[in-house]
Design a protein around this motif. Structure first.
Motif, PDB file in Angstrom:
ATOM      1  N   LEU A 257       0.851  -1.186   0.000  1.00 15.94           N
ATOM      2  CA  LEU A 257       0.000   0.000   0.000  1.00 15.94           C
ATOM      3  C   LEU A 257       0.887   1.236   0.000  1.00 15.94           C
ATOM      4  O   LEU A 257       1.862   1.305   0.752  1.00 15.94           O
ATOM      5  CB  LEU A 257      -0.919   0.021   1.221  1.00 15.94           C
ATOM      6  CG  LEU A 257      -2.275  -0.667   1.050  1.00 15.94           C
ATOM      7  CD1 LEU A 257      -2.098  -2.174   0.882  1.00 15.94           C
ATOM      8  CD2 LEU A 257      -3.191  -0.366   2.220  1.00 15.94           C
ATOM      9  N   ASN A 258       0.529   2.200  -0.853  1.00 20.15           N
ATOM     10  CA  ASN A 258       1.349   3.408  -0.930  1.00 20.15           C
ATOM     11  C   ASN A 258       0.505   4.681  -0.980  1.00 20.15           C
ATOM     12  O   ASN A 258       0.973   5.725  -1.403  1.00 20.15           O
ATOM     13  CB  ASN A 258       2.308   3.359  -2.123  1.00 20.15           C
ATOM     14  CG  ASN A 258       1.612   3.031  -3.427  1.00 20.15           C
ATOM     15  OD1 ASN A 258       0.431   3.315  -3.609  1.00 20.15           O
ATOM     16  ND2 ASN A 258       2.344   2.419  -4.347  1.00 20.15           N
ATOM     17  N   TYR A 259      -0.744   4.580  -0.553  1.00 18.28           N
ATOM     18  CA  TYR A 259      -1.570   5.779  -0.388  1.00 18.28           C
ATOM     19  C   TYR A 259      -2.681   5.432   0.593  1.00 18.28           C
ATOM     20  O   TYR A 259      -2.969   4.260   0.833  1.00 18.28           O
ATOM     21  CB  TYR A 259      -2.157   6.248  -1.727  1.00 18.28           C
ATOM     22  CG  TYR A 259      -3.316   5.416  -2.211  1.00 18.28           C
ATOM     23  CD1 TYR A 259      -3.099   4.171  -2.783  1.00 18.28           C
ATOM     24  CD2 TYR A 259      -4.634   5.856  -2.073  1.00 18.28           C
ATOM     25  CE1 TYR A 259      -4.151   3.390  -3.210  1.00 18.28           C
ATOM     26  CE2 TYR A 259      -5.690   5.081  -2.502  1.00 18.28           C
ATOM     27  CZ  TYR A 259      -5.444   3.851  -3.070  1.00 18.28           C
ATOM     28  OH  TYR A 259      -6.487   3.070  -3.486  1.00 18.28           O
ATOM     29  N   GLY A 260      -3.292   6.447   1.147  1.00 15.42           N
ATOM     30  CA  GLY A 260      -4.374   6.198   2.092  1.00 15.42           C
ATOM     31  C   GLY A 260      -3.834   5.673   3.411  1.00 15.42           C
ATOM     32  O   GLY A 260      -3.323   6.420   4.238  1.00 15.42           O
ATOM     33  N   ALA A 261      -3.918   4.372   3.601  1.00 15.34           N
ATOM     34  CA  ALA A 261      -3.408   3.742   4.810  1.00 15.34           C
ATOM     35  C   ALA A 261      -1.891   3.934   4.887  1.00 15.34           C
ATOM     36  O   ALA A 261      -1.249   4.248   3.882  1.00 15.34           O
ATOM     37  CB  ALA A 261      -3.753   2.253   4.794  1.00 15.34           C
ATOM     38  N   PRO A 262      -1.287   3.757   6.057  1.00 15.67           N
ATOM     39  CA  PRO A 262       0.167   3.894   6.152  1.00 15.67           C
ATOM     40  C   PRO A 262       0.883   3.032   5.115  1.00 15.67           C
ATOM     41  O   PRO A 262       0.512   1.884   4.882  1.00 15.67           O
ATOM     42  CB  PRO A 262       0.460   3.414   7.572  1.00 15.67           C
ATOM     43  CG  PRO A 262      -0.796   3.692   8.336  1.00 15.67           C
ATOM     44  CD  PRO A 262      -1.903   3.463   7.363  1.00 15.67           C
ATOM     45  N   HIS A 263       1.902   3.614   4.493  1.00 13.80           N
ATOM     46  CA  HIS A 263       2.642   2.894   3.461  1.00 13.80           C
ATOM     47  C   HIS A 263       3.322   1.665   4.049  1.00 13.80           C
ATOM     48  O   HIS A 263       3.821   1.688   5.174  1.00 13.80           O
ATOM     49  CB  HIS A 263       3.714   3.804   2.853  1.00 13.80           C
ATOM     50  CG  HIS A 263       3.159   4.980   2.129  1.00 13.80           C
ATOM     51  ND1 HIS A 263       3.939   5.862   1.434  1.00 13.80           N
ATOM     52  CD2 HIS A 263       1.879   5.422   1.971  1.00 13.80           C
ATOM     53  CE1 HIS A 263       3.181   6.807   0.890  1.00 13.80           C
ATOM     54  NE2 HIS A 263       1.923   6.557   1.218  1.00 13.80           N
ATOM     55  N   GLY A 264       3.348   0.601   3.257  1.00 17.97           N
ATOM     56  CA  GLY A 264       4.044  -0.589   3.708  1.00 17.97           C
ATOM     57  C   GLY A 264       3.470  -1.850   3.112  1.00 17.97           C
ATOM     58  O   GLY A 264       2.775  -1.827   2.093  1.00 17.97           O
ATOM     59  N   VAL A 265       3.774  -2.973   3.759  1.00 25.12           N
ATOM     60  CA  VAL A 265       3.356  -4.298   3.300  1.00 25.12           C
ATOM     61  C   VAL A 265       2.259  -4.820   4.217  1.00 25.12           C
ATOM     62  O   VAL A 265       2.405  -4.805   5.445  1.00 25.12           O
ATOM     63  CB  VAL A 265       4.547  -5.271   3.293  1.00 25.12           C
ATOM     64  CG1 VAL A 265       4.088  -6.671   2.877  1.00 25.12           C
ATOM     65  CG2 VAL A 265       5.651  -4.764   2.353  1.00 25.12           C
ATOM     66  N   TYR A 266       1.158  -5.263   3.599  1.00 27.68           N
ATOM     67  CA  TYR A 266       0.048  -5.862   4.336  1.00 27.68           C
ATOM     68  C   TYR A 266      -0.063  -7.320   3.905  1.00 27.68           C
ATOM     69  O   TYR A 266       0.025  -7.630   2.712  1.00 27.68           O
ATOM     70  CB  TYR A 266      -1.252  -5.116   4.046  1.00 27.68           C
ATOM     71  CG  TYR A 266      -1.306  -3.728   4.651  1.00 27.68           C
ATOM     72  CD1 TYR A 266      -2.216  -3.427   5.656  1.00 27.68           C
ATOM     73  CD2 TYR A 266      -0.434  -2.732   4.229  1.00 27.68           C
ATOM     74  CE1 TYR A 266      -2.272  -2.153   6.218  1.00 27.68           C
ATOM     75  CE2 TYR A 266      -0.469  -1.462   4.784  1.00 27.68           C
ATOM     76  CZ  TYR A 266      -1.388  -1.177   5.775  1.00 27.68           C
ATOM     77  OH  TYR A 266      -1.426   0.082   6.332  1.00 27.68           O
ATOM     78  N   ILE A 267      -0.264  -8.206   4.860  1.00 33.48           N
ATOM     79  CA  ILE A 267      -0.322  -9.639   4.586  1.00 33.48           C
ATOM     80  C   ILE A 267      -1.687 -10.158   5.031  1.00 33.48           C
ATOM     81  O   ILE A 267      -2.140  -9.862   6.137  1.00 33.48           O
ATOM     82  CB  ILE A 267       0.800 -10.399   5.311  1.00 33.48           C
ATOM     83  CG1 ILE A 267       2.160  -9.814   4.926  1.00 33.48           C
ATOM     84  CG2 ILE A 267       0.749 -11.893   4.974  1.00 33.48           C
ATOM     85  CD1 ILE A 267       3.324 -10.412   5.702  1.00 33.48           C
ATOM     86  N   ALA A 268      -2.334 -10.911   4.142  1.00 32.65           N
ATOM     87  CA  ALA A 268      -3.656 -11.459   4.450  1.00 32.65           C
ATOM     88  C   ALA A 268      -3.651 -12.965   4.215  1.00 32.65           C
ATOM     89  O   ALA A 268      -3.000 -13.462   3.290  1.00 32.65           O
ATOM     90  CB  ALA A 268      -4.731 -10.796   3.594  1.00 32.65           C
ATOM     91  N   ARG A 269      -4.388 -13.672   5.035  1.00 32.93           N
ATOM     92  CA  ARG A 269      -4.601 -15.108   4.865  1.00 32.93           C
ATOM     93  C   ARG A 269      -5.976 -15.301   4.239  1.00 32.93           C
ATOM     94  O   ARG A 269      -6.995 -14.863   4.790  1.00 32.93           O
ATOM     95  CB  ARG A 269      -4.524 -15.810   6.219  1.00 32.93           C
ATOM     96  CG  ARG A 269      -4.667 -17.325   6.157  1.00 32.93           C
ATOM     97  CD  ARG A 269      -3.518 -17.962   5.423  1.00 32.93           C
ATOM     98  NE  ARG A 269      -3.603 -19.433   5.508  1.00 32.93           N
ATOM     99  CZ  ARG A 269      -2.821 -20.255   4.807  1.00 32.93           C
ATOM    100  NH1 ARG A 269      -1.909 -19.744   3.984  1.00 32.93           N
ATOM    101  NH2 ARG A 269      -2.937 -21.558   4.928  1.00 32.93           N
TER     102      ARG A 269
END
Length: 330
Positions: A257-269
């Protein structure tokens, strides 16, 4: 991956289908011989893609033997390195002179390097020889702006940032067919907005029966069944997001994610059918500089620092490596 498209002044014409020859196939065993095994603590934490001004790295792919390819949104070039070495070098990819930007880059099981930018999909061998070029036709809203791609056993699927369209090029017997519009998401899913969908990353499950397509404009990930071209929204509950680049490993989705929510890596199961899931990790305190996408190798995630929010950015342009928390201690 997310970017603001430059105005297009001309369209490229389609080229005839190019056959990948038997001689080429012999070269696609992909492999530089892997070096000695290294633990994560022996590997660099950051990689310099280039120190030249204006490169703006965007896409990334890493082969099983640790060869890393990074694309340049700023120049259209490709760069190559190794996970054990902190500095990358220009990859001598031929035939890219007229492509000012390169975005998504991936490799296939034969070791070919596939990349997209502007209206073209290109295929190179590991020596940089151009094996094929495919040009996308104009979309319902104008010239294409190809963004990312996913490679399955029988096709290459490509997203178009400028049109709500997923394109497809069939692979049959090592031959890459023409790149053609495969699905206008608006026609398959009437609730899809008329404008500002902004299609970004795309990934496929191992069997090639399902695609996940990121859409900044709808702030969501969309699931597409490849057999019936059915479209549904990936249900992540209140954590729903529209990422840029993604990686799918089994049922684990890694998203940048690079806009809106804090930038970074999100991991989902995700569930078995890739229709719903739960966000399990939010890695937002890493050394990121407008990250666009990522690759996974071993138990590490390699995140591209694009600097696209302030072009031409400030050299050196880098890739950051962080631990994959789904692996446990490294």
């Amino acid at each position: 991956m997310r970017r603001i498209p430059a105005p297009r002044t001309r369209r490229r014409t389609a080229r005839p289908l190019v056959r990948l020859t038997a001689a080429t196939a012999l070269l696609t065993a992909f492999a530089a011989v892997p070096g000695p095994a290294a633990t994560a603590r022996d590997l660099p934490g950051s990689y310099v893609v280039s120190r030249a001004p204006g490169v703006l790295p965007e896409g990334i792919a890493i082969t099983p033997d640790g060869t890393m390819y990074v694309s340049s949104d700023g120049t259209g070039a490709l760069y190559r390195g190794r996970v054990g070495t902190p500095d990358m070098k220009p990859f001598p990819a031929r035939g890219l002179e007229n492509r000012p930007s390169a975005l998504g880059v991936h490799t296939d099981r034969r070791g070919r390097i596939l990349s997209v930018g502007g209206a073209t999909l290109t295929v190179h061998d590991r020596h940089g020889r151009l094996l094929a070029t495919r040009t996308a036709p104009g979309g319902p809203l104008g010239a294409p702006d190809l963004n990312d791609l996913a490679v399955t056993n029988d096709a290459v699927y490509v997203t178009d940032w400028a049109n709500p369209v997923v394109l497809r090029a069939e692979i049959r017997g090592g031959v890459l067919g023409p790149l053609e519009p495969w699905l206008d998401i608006r026609s398959a899913f009437p609730q899809f907005p008329a404008r500002y969908w902004l299609l970004n990353g795309i990934v496929a499950n191992e069997s090639g029966t399902a695609l996940l397509v990121a859409s900044n404009g709808t702030e969501a990930v969309w699931r597409i069944g490849t057999a019936g071209r059915d479209v549904s929204r990936l249900d992540l509950g209140e954590e729903s997001f529209g990422p840029d680049g993604m990686v799918l490993r089994g049922r684990t989705l890694y998203a940048v994610l690079n806009y809106g929510a804090p930038h970074g890596v999100y991991i989902a199961r995700l569930d078995e059918e890739l229709r719903s899931g739960t966000v399990t990790h939010r890695l937002t305190d890493g050394p990121f500089d407008l990250p666009t996408t990522l690759a996974r190798h071993g138990c590490r995630l390699y995140v591209v620092n694009s600097q696209l929010d302030d072009p031409p950015g400030l050299p050196p342009y880098t890739v950051s490596a962080i631990a994959d928390p789904t692996c446990g201690p490294v």
